[in-house]
Write a protein that holds these residues in place. Structure first.
Motif: not given
Length: 326
Positions: A72, A123-124, A139, A143-145, A161
């Motif tokens: 990444r 993000i996260d 990324l 799973r991420h938020e 996802e």
């Protein structure tokens, strides 16, 4: 220099010092790379890039990270090195482009669009930025938020996802926090009066019917705009897929794809504008409906029973279903 004087380096002297520091660290990195000491090379290239963030230093740092399996980070630095390809020597540009293609096959990426550019985007839990309408990030798969935050607005959270080798399209639509409900007026105590003869619907009833009708129109308008935004999004996705097939994930970095990438940007902006307008219609309809429904408390009609309002929205329109008696 006399006693008591202070020496102040000018901007050019400070820049020269940073450039010399970067060149020295880069030379250490080159020696370590040729000896196969990639950890040492990565640290030296990072020091050089931090001292003077030139594109060629970002590219060498990315290749070192790629060799160490830090995919990444490698994609981020190689992508940064190719933002201005005209500043690179042809051989370096080829090496960085090939390294970016290798890294992108193993990581995921995401384009995050936010309805309020002044919002902070995370993000996260890692702050991505503020002041832009869109962001592009690499990324790790999994799973991420994504989260958008802005004073006076409800946080928008989008779990997703991330898949290896694929890009996720994330939309963050921030809605204003609802205003507090109006305080119920305190009615003065007065002597009971004889009931007046009914001469038509009460003012509260007229207000409620008009407010709910206006809310229904807002829901219908928002649904129509959402359909149109979805169509623009599909067109943008199809165009983007064609560009990626012809030129790869970094196609828009090259002049031959400028026209197609410009058209892609126009379609994305049209989609974002329609989505923002749709959400504004929904928010406005919700506010008007909430005020209308709150009138059951501050302007009740005589003999009113329980009342429920159910919003309805479909791909072809929408409305509000009101159940009760008034």
């Amino acid at each position: 220099m006399s006693a008591g004087e202070e020496r102040h380096d000018g901007p050019s002297e400070a820049a020269s010092a940073r450039s010399a520091e970067a060149d020295e660290a880069f030379a250490r990195g080159e020696r370590a790379r040729r000896a196969g000491r990639w950890e040492e090379a990565e640290a030296a290239y990072r020091a050089a890039w931090q001292a003077d963030p030139r594109p060629e230093l970002a590219g060498e740092l990315g290749l070192a990270e790629l060799a160490l399996g830090r995919l990444r980070d490698a994609a981020e630095h190689l992508g940064a090195s190719l933002l201005y390809p005209e500043t690179l020597a042809p051989a370096a540009r080829r090496r960085f482009s090939e390294g970016l293609r290798r890294a992108e096959r193993e990581v995921s990426s995401a384009t995050v669009a936010v309805s309020r550019p002044e919002a902070e985007v995370f993000i996260d839990g890692r702050r991505i930025g503020r002041g832009q309408a869109t962001y592009f990030v690499y990324l790790d798969p999994g799973r991420h938020e994504a989260r958008g935050k802005l004073e006076g607005y409800i946080d928008e959270v989008y779990p997703f996802e991330a898949q290896r080798g694929r890009e996720s399209m994330i939309g963050l639509h921030l809605q204003p926090k609802p205003p507090p409900p109006p305080a119920a007026p305190v009615a003065p105590v007065r002597a009971a009066a004889a009931p007046a003869a009914a001469s038509g619907p009460a003012a509260g009833t007229v207000f409620r019917i008009g407010g709910l009708a206006l809310a229904a129109a807002g829901v219908a308008l928002g649904a129509g705009l959402s359909v149109e935004a979805s169509a623009r999004g599909d067109e943008a996705a199809a165009l983007e897929e064609g560009i990626r097939r012809r030129g790869g994930p970094a196609a828009c970095l090259y002049d031959e794809h400028t026209a197609a990438c410009g058209e892609l940007g126009d379609k994305r902006r049209a989609r974002d504008t329609l989505e923002t307008a749709a959400w504004a219609s929904f928010v406005g309809a919700g506010f008007v409906g909430a005020v209308a429904l709150s009138s059951f408390w501050w302007a009740p009609a005589p003999g009113t029973g329980a009342v429920r309002a159910v919003p309805l929205a479909t791909a072809k329109g929408g409305g509000v279903l009101v159940v009760g008696a008034w």
